[in-house]
Design an enzyme around this catalytic site. Structure first.
Site, PDB file in Angstrom:
ATOM      1  CB  CYS A 232     -12.346   0.227   9.863  1.00  0.00           C
ATOM      2  SG  CYS A 232     -13.573   1.966   9.958  1.00  0.00           S
TER       3      CYS A 232
ATOM      4  CG  HIS B  23     -26.542  -5.459   7.451  1.00  0.00           C
ATOM      5  ND1 HIS B  23     -25.896  -5.194   8.698  1.00  0.00           N
ATOM      6  CD2 HIS B  23     -27.159  -6.314   7.753  1.00  0.00           C
ATOM      7  CE1 HIS B  23     -26.014  -6.008   9.277  1.00  0.00           C
ATOM      8  NE2 HIS B  23     -27.023  -6.922   9.031  1.00  0.00           N
TER       9      HIS B  23
HETATM   10  C1  PEP Z   1     -17.417   2.467   6.167  1.00  0.00           C
HETATM   11  O1  PEP Z   1     -18.289   3.415   5.638  1.00  0.00           O
HETATM   12  O2  PEP Z   1     -16.327   2.102   5.544  1.00  0.00           O
HETATM   13  C2  PEP Z   1     -17.510   1.856   7.476  1.00  0.00           C
HETATM   14  C3  PEP Z   1     -16.737   1.007   7.818  1.00  0.00           C
HETATM   15  O3  PEP Z   1     -18.696   1.945   8.038  1.00  0.00           O
HETATM   16  P1  PEP Z   1     -20.281   1.275   7.727  1.00  0.00           P
HETATM   17  O4  PEP Z   1     -19.697   0.184   6.507  1.00  0.00           O
HETATM   18  O5  PEP Z   1     -20.635   0.746   8.824  1.00  0.00           O
HETATM   19  O6  PEP Z   1     -20.946   2.444   7.180  1.00  0.00           O
END
Ligand code: PEP
Ligand code: MG
Length: 595
Positions: free
Chosen positions: A518, A205
């Site tokens: 993403c 995070h």
């Molecule tokens: C991912 O898992 O690549 C993603 C974009 O979601 P998060 O990082 O919020 O789990």
């Protein structure tokens, strides 16, 4: 002897130039004063004697007075900067400090020979246990407030300078064991010039929010908190994953001049902002930003984002004591939709669980939270919460170009169930005569290997895919993305991950839908030519990565990257892929601003 004298001198001047190596999480350099964020306050628990009682009572009174003045300041600042409603929470905390049930009980314990810190802690724990047992959800949630107030008093008893990340008073480098969404939710990011943590990897995070805000960060340092104290000077070199503790003047000057060079490079890339991401042979690629808060829209646009490819909606659920209402959410989504105008905004439905549990939802303690009750799994169980969010998105969709995306999809069944709840939400809005966007596009995140493998079946159900490589890499390689001990094994360029990505993009195209990405890989320059060659339609990344990725796209042709991707997919190791990509990029001009 001379060596000893130097050591003594360094001690006296507070210089030791100690260099710690961690994992590069967000580039650029920060030089600043440290703020050590300690979640667990360490204090002793002891029996005092009669003559200490008065002193302990006085210490308590002083700590309460200090806590009050901090809270008054926080309340006024929050009311001014965020809103009266949000400031109410501090009003409630102030009332608690005047509550005789709490304070009298603490004093009683001090008079029964317990030191002040332990007395506060014991009384707060009793209150928390009492609130926790209450049936009424509102009362249950008050437990967090009592805990917050207790922590503030204890901090002030211990003479810790700052209360929490919510009331940083000056520009600092935040150093902590770990930082979770609840830690950062109320943090004043404008005051943070750098992050360094003991734990974590590139997709934890803190690393993600650091990149989104363009704040340099180093994670996985092991024990950085042991080597610094609040107020120390540090240099944080995010690009190289280095923290230098109490640097000497020469080192500071060297890094200052590096900062000037980096700033010059940034200015050069800035010229690309308004230019489209078009390959040399004319293929237009969509470049979008990942954002985690409405305030990030401005940075995204300033960096040349053509849309939001991932709106992480967790910001609405963290840093508060109860679930956000439909109205709370509608207002937030509407603000973002309006700011983005015609540009697409992909709103990802709630993705909590795993490393992101909010304090008010009763989440079971799980042995493997990343394999547990997370994201869409929670939404499909707690359908009221899910429907509330969907209604808010549908309503806000009238004000812009919103799309809905479901996270953590592992099967066709889950997509169908989620779509059914979306239809129910539409029906309810229709019955109430509320206006909403009826033709909203629906997509899924492909971030679980099973979804990547059955992408052809999933493509029949949705309008688009967005590949979440943070989780896709974690699950494919069985590497916990937050565990710094095994972070060297986390590699999105692993051929297994690349082959899954190829399958997702090809399946999408065969079925006539588009596929974006993403995950953090979309902003990794080394991955850019390969993803381009695999046919990725949309790249969504932290705003700060946009100019560099644009530069690479503008310097390459689809034809040559196709060849490159083909070669990459046949290579046996991630290291080979990295070498191949580096070689490819080495032959490209450094700046394409003039093309
Ligand atoms: C991912 O898992 O690549 C993603 C974009 O979601 P998060 O990082 O919020 O789990
Ligand atoms: Mg994910």
């Amino acid at each position: 002897m001379i060596f000893l004298m130097i050591l003594v001198l360094l001690r006296i001047t507070g210089v030791n130039n100690r260099m710690l190596k961690g994992i590069s999480a967000s580039p650029n350099i920060a030089i600043g004063k440290v703020f050590v964020y300690e979640k667990e306050l360490k204090f002793e628990r002891r029996t005092i004697d009669e003559k200490e009682v008065d002193n302990e009572l006085k210490r308590l009174d002083n700590a309460i007075a200090k806590s009050k003045s901090e809270l008054v300041e926080l309340r006024d600042e929050t009311a001014k900067k965020i809103g009266e409603k949000e400031a109410k929470i501090f009003e409630a905390h102030l009332l608690m400090l005047d509550d005789p049930a709490l304070i009298t009980e603490v004093k009683k314990r001090i008079r029964s020979m317990t030191n002040a810190e332990a007395a506060v802690d014991e009384v707060v724990k009793n209150f928390v246990a009492m609130f926790d047992q209450m049936v009424d959800q509102y009362m249950k949630e008050r437990a967090i407030d009592v805990q917050d107030v207790g922590e503030r008093i204890i901090r002030n008893l211990l003479g810790k300078e700052f209360g929490s990340l919510a009331d940083l008073r000056e520009q600092v480098v935040v150093i902590a064991d770990n930082l979770t969404p609840s830690d950062t939710a109320r943090m004043d990011k404008a005051k943070v010039v750098g992050f360094a943590t003991n734990t974590g990897g590139v997709t934890s995070h803190v690393a993600i929010i650091a990149r989104e805000y363009g704040i340099p960060a180093v994670v996985g340092l092991g024990d950085v908190t042991k080597h610094v104290k609040s107020g120390d000077l540090v240099i944080l070199d995010g690009g190289n994953g280095i923290v230098i503790v109490r640097p000497d003047e020469e080192t500071v000057n060297r890094y200052r001049s590096l900062m000037t060079d980096l700033e010059r490079q940034r200015k050069e890339l800035e010229k690309l902002r308004e230019l489209p991401a078009v390959t040399l042979d004319g293929r237009r690629i969509e470049i979008a930003a990942n954002i985690g808060e409405p305030e990030e829209v401005a940075t995204a646009l300033a960096n040349g984002a053509e849309g939001v490819g991932l709106l992480r909606t967790e910001f609405l659920y963290h840093g508060r004591n109860s679930l956000p209402t439909e109205e709370d959410q509608f207002t937030a989504y509407k603000t973002i939709a309006e700011k983005m105008g015609e540009r697409p905004v992909i709103v990802r439905t709630l993705d909590i669980g795993g490393d992101k549990p909010p304090p008010y939802l009763e989440m079971p303690k799980e042995l493997n939270p990343f394999l547990g009750w997370r994201a869409i799994r929670i939404s499909l169980d707690l359908t009221d919460i899910f429907k509330t969010q969907l209604k808010a998105i549908l309503r806000a969709g009238v004000y812009g170009n919103l799309k809905i995306m479901f996270p953590m999809i592992s099967s066709v069944d889950e997509v169908r169930k989620a779509k059914k709840i979306l239809e129910d939400a539409k029906k309810e809005l229709m019955e109430k005569g509320v206006s909403f966007r009826k033709d909203v596009d629906v997509g899924i995140m492909v971030e679980i290997p099973s979804a990547a493998v059955i992408a052809d079946s999933l493509a029949e159900e949705v309008d688009f895919f967005s590949i979440g490589t943070n989780d896709l890499t974690q699950y494919t390689l069985a590497v916990d993305r937050t565990n710094e001990k095994i972070s060297h094994l986390f590699d999105e360029l692993h051929p297994a991950v690349l082959r899954l990505i190829r399958n997702v993009i090809d399946s999408a195209h065969i079925k006539g839908i588009w596929s974006g990405m993403c995950g953090e890989m979309a902003g990794n320059p080394l991955a850019t030519p390969i993803l381009l060659g695999l046919g990725l339609d949309e790249f969504s990344m932290s705003s700060m990565s946009i100019p560099e990725v644009k530069r690479i796209i503008r310097s390459a042709s689809v034809a040559e990257t196709r060849e490159l991707a083909k070669k990459a997919l046949d290579l046996p190791t991630a290291e080979d892929v990295r070498k191949l990509s580096k070689e490819f990029l080495r032959n490209k001009p450094k700046s394409q601003a003039s093309i």
